[in-house]
Design a protein around this motif. Structure first.
Motif, short mmCIF file in Angstrom:
data_model
loop_
_atom_site.label_atom_id
_atom_site.label_comp_id
_atom_site.label_asym_id
_atom_site.label_seq_id
_atom_site.Cartn_x
_atom_site.Cartn_y
_atom_site.Cartn_z
N TRP A 65 0.86 -1.19 0.00
CA TRP A 65 0.00 0.00 0.00
C TRP A 65 0.90 1.25 0.00
N ARG A 66 0.28 2.37 -0.25
CA ARG A 66 1.07 3.60 -0.35
C ARG A 66 1.72 3.94 0.98
N LYS A 68 2.02 6.74 2.76
CA LYS A 68 1.37 7.58 3.77
C LYS A 68 -0.15 7.63 3.55
N GLY A 69 -0.81 7.99 4.60
CA GLY A 69 -2.24 8.27 4.48
C GLY A 69 -3.17 7.14 4.81
N THR A 70 -2.66 5.92 5.01
CA THR A 70 -3.56 4.80 5.28
C THR A 70 -3.77 4.56 6.77
N GLY A 71 -2.88 5.11 7.58
CA GLY A 71 -2.97 4.87 9.03
C GLY A 71 -2.26 3.60 9.45
N ARG A 72 -1.83 2.80 8.48
CA ARG A 72 -1.12 1.56 8.80
C ARG A 72 0.39 1.78 8.74
N ARG A 74 4.11 1.56 7.54
CA ARG A 74 4.65 1.52 6.18
C ARG A 74 5.17 0.12 5.87
#
Length: 210
Positions: A65-66, A68-72, A74
């Motif tokens: 996943w990307r 930043k921005g997912t809350g998960r 890295r």
């Protein structure tokens, strides 16, 4: 020199046998025997265990996943060692475990180990002619007459392997049979009792008595 009582098929005394082996000095005996034991056990290892690193595991080419921005947290690859199905950190790789030891030192260790077991040594007259056919029950009965307790681990050492004796012994779970020229440190030390034929004692003295 060690003198041993020879017992016949019925367990009665039938003479004596002497054993005189050149052994290691008392202060170094344990070290020499230990080195030989470690060598034998290491040399028995195949060394074929192998685990895949994160570079060898299939998959992981795409970022899960990307950044930043997912809350998960890295993640750069689903083959990371932190992930289920990922690679292994510092896992085993094929290697050679063998240990070298001089032949003279190996023989010295073997003689020392064998002589250290004299208190558990039972010398018996050659009994191959007692078996016209394989019979495990007869062999167990003879061992009982020789003083071997049920459940004890026994190393049976003969000068030459007789087929009927071998077939009678191979079905006993805690009995291992060896020829005198195939002795090894592990079996000598692992057994509770050593049952040795008179001719095997002579061969041991002849081969290892230098």
């Amino acid at each position: 020199m060690v003198d041993c009582v020879i017992r016949d098929w019925q367990g009665a005394e039938a003479g004596t046998a002497s054993l005189e082996l050149r052994i290691a000095k008392e202060e170094s005996a344990a070290h020499v025997v230990h080195r030989a034991l470690v060598r034998q056990m290491n040399n028995a290892r195949q060394g074929t265990a192998s685990a895949k690193t994160r570079a060898e595991v299939r998959g992981g080419g795409r970022k899960p996943w990307r950044q930043k921005g997912t809350g998960r947290a890295r993640a750069g690859s689903n083959r990371s060692p932190l992930w289920r199905g990922g690679g292994v950190i510092f896992g085993p790789k094929p290697r050679d475990y063998s240990v070298k030891m001089n032949r003279k030192e190996r023989r010295l260790a073997l003689r020392t180990a064998f002589q250290s077991r004299v208190d558990d040594l039972v010398v018996v007259a050659d009994f191959a002619e007692q078996f016209s056919r394989p019979k495990t029950k007869e062999l167990l009965g003879a061992m009982s007459r020789w003083g071997v307790e049920p459940g004890e681990k026994v190393l049976l050492i003969v000068s030459d392997r007789d087929q009927n004796v071998y077939l009678s012994a191979r079905n006993v779970s805690k009995l291992r049979m060896l020829s005198a020229h195939n002795l090894n440190i592990f079996d000598i030390l692992a057994a509770d009792k050593l049952v040795v034929t008179a001719s095997a004692i002579e061969k041991i003295q002849e081969v290892y008595g230098d």
